[in-house]
Design a protein around this motif. Structure first.
Motif, PDB file in Angstrom:
ATOM      1  N   ILE A  94       0.864  -1.177   0.000  1.00 57.33           N
ATOM      2  CA  ILE A  94       0.000   0.000   0.000  1.00 57.33           C
ATOM      3  C   ILE A  94       0.897   1.221   0.000  1.00 57.33           C
ATOM      4  O   ILE A  94       1.676   1.421   0.927  1.00 57.33           O
ATOM      5  CB  ILE A  94      -0.919   0.042   1.237  1.00 57.33           C
ATOM      6  CG1 ILE A  94      -1.768  -1.222   1.322  1.00 57.33           C
ATOM      7  CG2 ILE A  94      -1.816   1.279   1.172  1.00 57.33           C
ATOM      8  CD1 ILE A  94      -2.598  -1.300   2.595  1.00 57.33           C
ATOM      9  N   GLY A  95       0.789   2.008  -1.066  1.00 59.65           N
ATOM     10  CA  GLY A  95       1.561   3.244  -1.131  1.00 59.65           C
ATOM     11  C   GLY A  95       0.664   4.428  -0.822  1.00 59.65           C
ATOM     12  O   GLY A  95       0.635   4.940   0.289  1.00 59.65           O
ATOM     13  N   CYS A  96      -0.121   4.832  -1.817  1.00 59.87           N
ATOM     14  CA  CYS A  96      -0.987   6.007  -1.660  1.00 59.87           C
ATOM     15  C   CYS A  96      -2.350   5.648  -1.083  1.00 59.87           C
ATOM     16  O   CYS A  96      -3.009   6.451  -0.456  1.00 59.87           O
ATOM     17  CB  CYS A  96      -1.159   6.675  -3.013  1.00 59.87           C
ATOM     18  SG  CYS A  96      -2.025   5.622  -4.219  1.00 59.87           S
ATOM     19  N   ASP A  97      -2.798   4.436  -1.343  1.00 63.79           N
ATOM     20  CA  ASP A  97      -4.132   3.969  -0.947  1.00 63.79           C
ATOM     21  C   ASP A  97      -5.244   4.773  -1.612  1.00 63.79           C
ATOM     22  O   ASP A  97      -6.348   4.846  -1.085  1.00 63.79           O
ATOM     23  CB  ASP A  97      -4.284   4.010   0.578  1.00 63.79           C
ATOM     24  CG  ASP A  97      -5.301   2.988   1.079  1.00 63.79           C
ATOM     25  OD1 ASP A  97      -5.662   2.073   0.313  1.00 63.79           O
ATOM     26  OD2 ASP A  97      -5.759   3.118   2.231  1.00 63.79           O
ATOM     27  N   ALA A  99      -5.377   4.980  -5.467  1.00 62.88           N
ATOM     28  CA  ALA A  99      -5.317   4.763  -6.922  1.00 62.88           C
ATOM     29  C   ALA A  99      -4.403   5.725  -7.663  1.00 62.88           C
ATOM     30  O   ALA A  99      -4.727   6.196  -8.748  1.00 62.88           O
ATOM     31  CB  ALA A  99      -6.734   4.822  -7.516  1.00 62.88           C
ATOM     32  N   GLU A 100      -3.256   5.999  -7.091  1.00 60.13           N
ATOM     33  CA  GLU A 100      -2.322   6.897  -7.771  1.00 60.13           C
ATOM     34  C   GLU A 100      -0.938   6.308  -7.998  1.00 60.13           C
ATOM     35  O   GLU A 100      -0.234   6.745  -8.906  1.00 60.13           O
ATOM     36  CB  GLU A 100      -2.181   8.202  -6.971  1.00 60.13           C
ATOM     37  CG  GLU A 100      -3.437   9.057  -6.999  1.00 60.13           C
ATOM     38  CD  GLU A 100      -3.259  10.360  -6.257  1.00 60.13           C
ATOM     39  OE1 GLU A 100      -2.201  10.533  -5.612  1.00 60.13           O
ATOM     40  OE2 GLU A 100      -4.172  11.190  -6.300  1.00 60.13           O
ATOM     41  N   CYS A 101      -0.510   5.331  -7.200  1.00 62.23           N
ATOM     42  CA  CYS A 101       0.903   4.926  -7.280  1.00 62.23           C
ATOM     43  C   CYS A 101       1.131   3.553  -7.910  1.00 62.23           C
ATOM     44  O   CYS A 101       2.207   3.287  -8.430  1.00 62.23           O
ATOM     45  CB  CYS A 101       1.527   4.963  -5.888  1.00 62.23           C
ATOM     46  SG  CYS A 101       1.048   3.590  -4.807  1.00 62.23           S
ATOM     47  N   GLY A 102       0.179   2.647  -7.815  1.00 65.95           N
ATOM     48  CA  GLY A 102       0.328   1.327  -8.417  1.00 65.95           C
ATOM     49  C   GLY A 102       1.010   0.294  -7.545  1.00 65.95           C
ATOM     50  O   GLY A 102       1.168  -0.858  -7.962  1.00 65.95           O
ATOM     51  N   CYS A 104      -0.040  -1.336  -5.193  1.00 64.15           N
ATOM     52  CA  CYS A 104      -0.976  -2.386  -4.785  1.00 64.15           C
ATOM     53  C   CYS A 104      -1.466  -3.232  -5.963  1.00 64.15           C
ATOM     54  O   CYS A 104      -2.410  -4.013  -5.806  1.00 64.15           O
ATOM     55  CB  CYS A 104      -2.185  -1.737  -4.121  1.00 64.15           C
ATOM     56  SG  CYS A 104      -3.097  -0.679  -5.273  1.00 64.15           S
ATOM     57  N   TYR A 114      -5.559  -1.768  -9.457  1.00 65.03           N
ATOM     58  CA  TYR A 114      -5.150  -1.274  -8.137  1.00 65.03           C
ATOM     59  C   TYR A 114      -6.044  -1.935  -7.086  1.00 65.03           C
ATOM     60  O   TYR A 114      -7.238  -1.622  -6.995  1.00 65.03           O
ATOM     61  CB  TYR A 114      -5.329   0.238  -8.054  1.00 65.03           C
ATOM     62  CG  TYR A 114      -4.486   1.070  -8.989  1.00 65.03           C
ATOM     63  CD1 TYR A 114      -3.267   0.615  -9.486  1.00 65.03           C
ATOM     64  CD2 TYR A 114      -4.903   2.343  -9.345  1.00 65.03           C
ATOM     65  CE1 TYR A 114      -2.488   1.405 -10.313  1.00 65.03           C
ATOM     66  CE2 TYR A 114      -4.131   3.143 -10.181  1.00 65.03           C
ATOM     67  CZ  TYR A 114      -2.929   2.664 -10.665  1.00 65.03           C
ATOM     68  OH  TYR A 114      -2.171   3.456 -11.494  1.00 65.03           O
ATOM     69  N   CYS A 116      -6.170  -1.388  -4.047  1.00 63.31           N
ATOM     70  CA  CYS A 116      -6.640  -0.453  -3.012  1.00 63.31           C
ATOM     71  C   CYS A 116      -7.962   0.164  -3.408  1.00 63.31           C
ATOM     72  O   CYS A 116      -8.607   0.836  -2.600  1.00 63.31           O
ATOM     73  CB  CYS A 116      -5.606   0.648  -2.771  1.00 63.31           C
ATOM     74  SG  CYS A 116      -5.465   1.854  -4.116  1.00 63.31           S
TER      75      CYS A 116
HETATM   76 FE1  FES Z   1      -1.272   3.458  -4.579  1.00 66.80          FE
HETATM   77 FE2  FES Z   1      -3.164   1.521  -4.602  1.00 66.80          FE
HETATM   78  S1  FES Z   1      -1.752   1.982  -3.031  1.00 66.80           S
HETATM   79  S2  FES Z   1      -2.569   2.848  -6.214  1.00 66.80           S
END
Ligand code: FES
Length: 213
Positions: A94-97, A99-102, A104, A114, A116
């Motif tokens: 989990i990065g951004c949680d 839908a921005e970083c990928g 997940c 994604y 998340c």
């Molecule tokens: Fe970044 Fe899902 S945690 S896109």
């Protein structure tokens, strides 16, 4: 080592010093695990939240990495939370949680998504694949994983499992991409080390491995 585990106190400094960067990358690729304590705070916050009005806990079966997994999920529960904290598949990050970083990214019916941003109860009848499901049961790495080892393609590797899943999914529809096509195909994934050129080289190597497999 799992996210929440402390380093083995019995592990001597000399042993650690003998580990090469390649050894470390290899172990991370095999498990999809990198250290982060931020999850501990994040998950405790999420589980502490009360269910939304009208939400109903549900016992459902998910097809994850070819196995049928029974799990209790809340209506508003996201797939990444189920995978990580109920099924123990912590390779999915989990990065951004939002839908921005990928980080997940998993495959849902062979399509990178994604996790998340997917409610778990909506994928009951679908095939879910995480980074833990890439290698063969005998431990043979997926060609894309092997490409990363060959090129030592990541710095901190937090984003690595997401990049791997995005690449594996993209190669299912375009197994022989140009470098530009692959870059565009996995452009939904972000690397905070910004090591994109090296990542792309590793993924192109993985694509080549896959064609030869
Ligand atoms: Fe970044 Fe899902 S945690 S896109």
């Amino acid at each position: 080592m799992a996210d929440h585990e402390m380093p083995d106190p019995g592990c001597s400094t000399n042993t650690s010093m003998k580990l090469s960067r390649r050894d470390i990358i290899k172990s991370v690729i095999a498990t999809g695990v990198v250290s982060s304590t931020s999850y501990l705070f994040r998950v405790s916050r999420v589980w502490a939240q009360a269910s939304a009005p009208g939400a109903v806990d549900r016992l459902i079966t998910l097809n994850v990495n070819g196995q049928q997994r029974r799990v209790d999920v809340m209506k508003q529960e996201t797939l990444v939370m189920t995978l990580r904290y109920k099924l123990g598949l912590t390779g999915t990050k989990i990065g951004c949680d939002q839908a921005e970083c990928g980080a997940c990214t998993v495959l849902i019916d062979d399509v990178p998504q994604y996790s998340c941003s997917v409610f778990t109860h909506t994928v009951r009848d679908k095939k879910i694949q995480t980074v833990e499901g890439l290698a063969k049961p005998d431990g043979t790495l997926h060609p894309v994983q092997q490409g990363i080892i060959d090129e030592q393609g990541f710095q901190c590797a937090f984003c690595m499992s997401g990049f791997m899943m995005a690449t594996v999914g993209f190669l299912k529809v375009n197994p022989n991409p140009t470098r530009e096509e692959l870059a565009h195909g996995i452009s939904g994934n972000i690397c905070r080390c910004q090591d994109y050129d090296k990542i792309l080289t590793a993924m192109m190597h993985g694509a080549e491995n896959l064609r030869k497999a």
